[in-house]
Design a protein around this motif. Structure first.
Motif, PDB file in Angstrom:
ATOM      1  N   GLN A 236     -12.006   1.877  -5.951  1.00 45.10           N
ATOM      2  CA  GLN A 236     -12.115   0.970  -7.097  1.00 45.10           C
ATOM      3  C   GLN A 236     -10.981  -0.043  -7.048  1.00 45.10           C
ATOM      4  N   ASP A 237     -11.318  -1.287  -7.438  1.00 40.70           N
ATOM      5  CA  ASP A 237     -10.331  -2.359  -7.538  1.00 40.70           C
ATOM      6  C   ASP A 237     -10.443  -2.988  -8.927  1.00 40.70           C
TER       7      ASP A 237
ATOM      8  N   ARG B  70       0.839  -1.191   0.000  1.00 44.02           N
ATOM      9  CA  ARG B  70       0.000   0.000   0.000  1.00 44.02           C
ATOM     10  C   ARG B  70       0.877   1.245   0.000  1.00 44.02           C
TER      11      ARG B  70
ATOM     12  N   LEU C  57      -4.522  -7.803  -8.399  1.00 39.83           N
ATOM     13  CA  LEU C  57      -5.468  -6.687  -8.253  1.00 39.83           C
ATOM     14  C   LEU C  57      -4.741  -5.374  -8.003  1.00 39.83           C
TER      15      LEU C  57
ATOM     16  N   THR D 141      -3.259   3.985  -2.686  1.00 43.01           N
ATOM     17  CA  THR D 141      -3.159   3.021  -3.777  1.00 43.01           C
ATOM     18  C   THR D 141      -2.695   1.678  -3.204  1.00 43.01           C
ATOM     19  N   ARG D 142      -2.990   0.587  -3.937  1.00 43.19           N
ATOM     20  CA  ARG D 142      -2.646  -0.738  -3.424  1.00 43.19           C
ATOM     21  C   ARG D 142      -2.467  -1.731  -4.576  1.00 43.19           C
ATOM     22  N   TYR D 143      -1.698  -2.775  -4.264  1.00 44.20           N
ATOM     23  CA  TYR D 143      -1.577  -3.929  -5.157  1.00 44.20           C
ATOM     24  C   TYR D 143      -1.671  -5.174  -4.292  1.00 44.20           C
ATOM     25  N   GLN D 144      -2.462  -6.159  -4.760  1.00 47.41           N
ATOM     26  CA  GLN D 144      -2.624  -7.406  -4.024  1.00 47.41           C
ATOM     27  C   GLN D 144      -2.501  -8.583  -4.988  1.00 47.41           C
TER      28      GLN D 144
ATOM     29  N   GLY E 196      -5.687  -1.283  -7.064  1.00 47.35           N
ATOM     30  CA  GLY E 196      -6.820  -0.511  -6.573  1.00 47.35           C
ATOM     31  C   GLY E 196      -6.406   0.814  -5.974  1.00 47.35           C
ATOM     32  N   TYR E 197      -7.404   1.652  -5.698  1.00 49.54           N
ATOM     33  CA  TYR E 197      -7.151   2.949  -5.061  1.00 49.54           C
ATOM     34  C   TYR E 197      -8.394   3.359  -4.280  1.00 49.54           C
ATOM     35  N   THR E 198      -8.183   4.218  -3.321  1.00 45.21           N
ATOM     36  CA  THR E 198      -9.268   4.785  -2.518  1.00 45.21           C
ATOM     37  C   THR E 198      -9.011   6.276  -2.348  1.00 45.21           C
TER      38      THR E 198
END
Length: 818
Positions: free
Chosen positions: A639-640, A564, A613, A577-580, A615-617
């Motif tokens: 959104q993801d 994150r 995945l 922002t994130r990556y999973q 995504g961001y918030t």
């Protein structure tokens, strides 16, 4: 017979000290050793004599105190000092004593210089006797040192413990013994007992000599009986009853059944505070002319209780008249400022609303770039029309700069964690807007129960200090959740986390959660100031298993990790922002599928998948308090995107927000909303473990996964691709004491959940999916218990589909630790 207020204070003060109420007893001098000179005796006061009657003793100003001697200046023969000799000192170095002297070798001294030297040495409080003589050019200074206090002992006290008494006095072990200091501390003890309602207490200071010029200081205390308040009376009140006014004043009547009440004794300071409370109460209800003409406390003949009587003049009721803002500042528009006033003509006059208007104007001026404004209300009463005209004069005030920022109360959190949230630094120009914003940011950390920022004077008129006072609250959490459903099923959930790791503001979660619905192991670490910048960075490793076999007929597991990165977009907006990357599996009992005991639409979901995945918030927060908001709103959009590699392709969008409005401290209206949609792309359908399931804590009145599409032949929830839920919640007072920590709220939840992919719906004719409206209402009770926050939900379903699963009661709790 009634007394005037002035006479009441005089008589009670005299009586309190004269009839043995708070009297300083004579000194007892216990000789236990023969070593060293005895401390100077203290003159004994008569039994039950007033404390003020003891002769005041202090360091000599014009003459030496009793037991202290120096040569009469007029008898002294002057001369030149060729050598200084110190005699009689035991603990204090001769060089230290010489440094105190305003005389140096080579100086010519006379009686005035010797007098000044004597007074200087006495003012140090180090000596009980000083003699100075000049013989053949040799200045001889003979001193007798004051003893050192070995220990301070309290005897006879039971109503007040030793710790409370020690906190009140100034003397302590290893401090210098002087009569003046002891008498001052006796008066402090006297005052402490007086404030606790024991006006017949007596205090006797004693000393016990020890070797090496040390003494034990003993305060012998006779507490005497506790006086109470027999009655609290009001004279002249017409608009409000005696019972209503008794709730306003702090002084309470004594009753045998009120075990824990502490304000049911006579205290003149409390009586004075009550006068101010009565004034605020009336002036905030339109009575501009209100005044307390007298407050009388009369001791009953039995000498045990007081009768307190407040005589008041209510005056007439007023409303606000003409309201204006006047300013000579060019960048401020008086008409716009007038429109911003939270007061309107014709409203009931309330003095606190004028203070609120000043705060509003100060904030508006600060937002316009005027950090230094002086706002003074000019109040003009119109006694014929019973109106109050108010003119607010806005002028540019003197420029003030922040000299120092002090952080207090942070027993665990490091200073820099708080300082980095401050929007002001030492040396900056003082700005009220930035101070308020700093307070909000520190609160937003979630580490503190209370946050207050006060101003204290600096070293110069244009300097101010900021004192940030915080109260730590538990940041670690051992959570326990339980729910009781309409089918008599108990659901448990346990977890552990720490949001302020090592007091550095870092979030560390090492959770092993085992429950009927969920089993999880995850390790999460978040650094809110990555590389020393306003940049959040975090990493996660996790393994989840969700047991929906009773609700939806399948088990879901997910194992993976992610990263994150977040940063602020503006003062009130934040981007995360994130990556999973995780491996998912949906498990359904093969035997049950083959036997037709589970819906075919669920059996078709079996399999393992890899999800990659991004995504961001985006979060916008304009609430006045991030923990207990009473004004403002917040909005979150997330959104993801799954499909950057892996086997799964979908786009999930969610939005939620809330609007808050407080009508009074205990009346707060919240309007909350949340919605989400997930859809497959590239020919993919949305798998059951990626759909939304709602109910339980997310929709009160319904079980976990209690609403939404369901195969009615098997009563199994299928989840939905679309949901929307709205909540209206009104917090209201419950008449319980605030210290109990119990809040209550009425709520209404309204929403829907539905939409499954066409191939799922076509797999069975018994699948119901119609986006029907669901609604529930009820009562929520929030209790901040010693074990942590507890929530009880009592619900009544107002609208549902026939296949929904409902519940009437839900219990959840979280045990916190530090």
């Amino acid at each position: 017979m009634s007394l005037t207020r002035a006479r009441t204070h005089a008589l009670l003060s005299t009586a309190a000290l004269f009839v043995g109420t708070v009297a300083v007893q004579g000194w007892a001098h216990a000789q236990t050793t023969t070593g060293g000179a005895a401390p100077p005796p203290l003159a004994a006061a008569p039994q039950n004599a007033p404390a003020q009657s003891a002769p005041a003793q202090s360091a000599p100003a014009e003459a030496a105190a009793p037991g202290q001697t120096y040569a009469a200046p007029e008898a002294f023969q002057g001369g030149v000092v060729r050598r200084i000799v110190i005699q009689g000192n035991e603990r204090i170095e001769g060089s230290t004593i010489a440094a105190y002297l305003p005389i140096n070798v080579g100086d010519t001294v006379d009686s005035a210089r010797i007098d000044l030297a004597l007074k200087t040495l006495y003012r140090t409080d180090l000596f009980s006797d000083v003699r100075i003589a000049l013989q053949d050019g040799e200045l001889v200074v003979r001193v007798t040192e004051n003893p050192i206090i070995n220990q301070v002992i309290f005897e006879g006290n039971s109503a007040l413990n030793n710790e409370k008494l020690r906190d009140e006095i100034n003397l302590h072990p290893r401090s210098i013994f002087t009569r003046a200091h002891v008498l001052a501390d006796v008066q402090k003890i006297v005052e402490l007992y007086r404030r606790s309602g024991r006006i017949a207490a007596t205090v006797s200071p004693k000393i016990v000599e020890l070797p090496q010029r040390r003494v034990d200081l003993v305060f012998e205390i006779n507490e005497g009986p506790k006086t109470g308040i027999e009655r609290v009376n009001f004279l002249g009140n017409k608009a409000f009853s005696d019972a209503a006014l008794r709730d306003v004043v702090v002084t309470k009547e004594s009753h045998w059944y009120k075990f824990f009440q502490s304000n049911d004794n006579y205290d003149p300071d409390r009586i004075e505070y009550d006068r101010e409370q009565l004034r605020k109460y009336y002036t905030n209800r339109g009575y501009y002319d209100f005044r307390v003409t007298s407050s009388v406390a009369e001791l009953e003949p039995n000498q045990k209780n007081f009768v307190v009587t407040y005589t008041i003049d209510e005056g007439e009721k007023y409303k606000f008249g003409k309201l204006r803002v006047e300013t000579d500042l060019k960048r401020l528009n008086a008409n716009i400022l007038t429109a911003l006033l939270p007061i309107r003509e014709g409203q009931l006059y309330q003095s606190e609303r004028i203070e609120g208007a000043i705060d509003q104007l100060t904030f508006a001026a600060g937002a316009a770039g005027f950090a230094f404004v002086d706002i003074r209300p000019r109040i003009t009463p119109n006694k014929d029309k019973h109106t109050i005209d108010v003119t607010f004069e806005v002028k540019e005030g003197p420029r003030v700069y922040v000299q120092r920022i002090d952080i207090v109360g942070n027993t665990r959190t490091l200073d820099y964690v708080i300082r980095r949230e401050m929007r002001l630094a030492e040396g900056d120009a003082y700005n009220r807007v930035l101070v308020d914003r700093s307070k909000t940011e520190v609160k937003r950390l979630g580490f503190f129960k209370t946050v207050d920022i006060d101003q204290t004077p600096g070293d110069a008129p244009d300097r101010t200090n900021l004192r940030v006072k915080v109260t730590e609250q538990p940041t670690g959490e051992l959570s326990l959740g339980a729910g009781y459903s309409s089918v008599d099923r108990l659901l448990l959930d346990i977890g552990i986390s720490e949001r302020n790791f090592r007091g550095r503001g870092q979030d560390l979660r090492a959770r092993a959660s085992v429950g009927y619905l969920r089993q999880q192991i995850d390790l999460s670490f978040t650094e809110p100031r990555f590389l020393g910048r306003d940049l959040l960075a975090g990493a996660d490793l996790y393994s989840y298993r969700y047991n929906f076999s009773s609700q939806a007929g399948f088990d879901s597991s997910s194992t993976g990790g992610g990263f994150r990165l977040g940063f602020p977009l503006s003062t009130n907006a934040y981007l995360l922002t994130r990556y999973q990357l995780h491996a998912d599996a949906v498990t359904v009992d093969s035997g049950s599928c083959d036997a037709g005991l589970i819906s075919r639409s669920i059996c078709d979901q079996r399999g393992s998948y890899l999800t990659s995945l991004l995504g961001y918030t985006v979060n916008l927060d304009l609430r006045n308090d991030p923990q207990r908001p009473t004004r403002g709103f917040n909005l979150t959009f997330a959104q993801d995107f799954a499909g950057a590699g892996g086997d799964v392709r979908y786009l999930r969008t969610e939005v939620n927000g809330g609007w808050y409005h407080g009508f009074a401290p205990a009346w707060v209206l919240q309007i909350l909303g949340q919605a989400g949609y997930v859809g497959g792309w590239g020919g993919d359908t949305v798998r059951i473990n990626d759909r939304f399931f709602k109910g339980g804590n997310t929709f009160r009145g319904f079980q976990v996964a209690g609403i939404g599409p369901r195969d009615t032949a098997y009563t199994e929830a299928l989840g939905g691709k679309l949901y929307a839920i709205g909540t209206v919640e009104l917090s209201f007072p419950n008449l319980l004491p605030e210290q109990y920590g119990i809040r209550t709220a009425l709520f209404t939840d309204v929403g829907t959940l539905g939409l499954v992919d066409r191939n799922v719906k076509q797999s069975s004719s018994t699948i119901k999916d119609n986006l029907g409206l669901r609604a529930s209402a009820g009562l929520s009770v929030f209790w901040t218990s010693p074990l942590g926050p507890i929530r009880l939900d009592f619900s009544q379903v107002l609208a549902k589909e026939a296949y929904d699963k409902t519940e009437t009661f839900r219990f959840s709790t979280a045990t916190q630790f530090q």
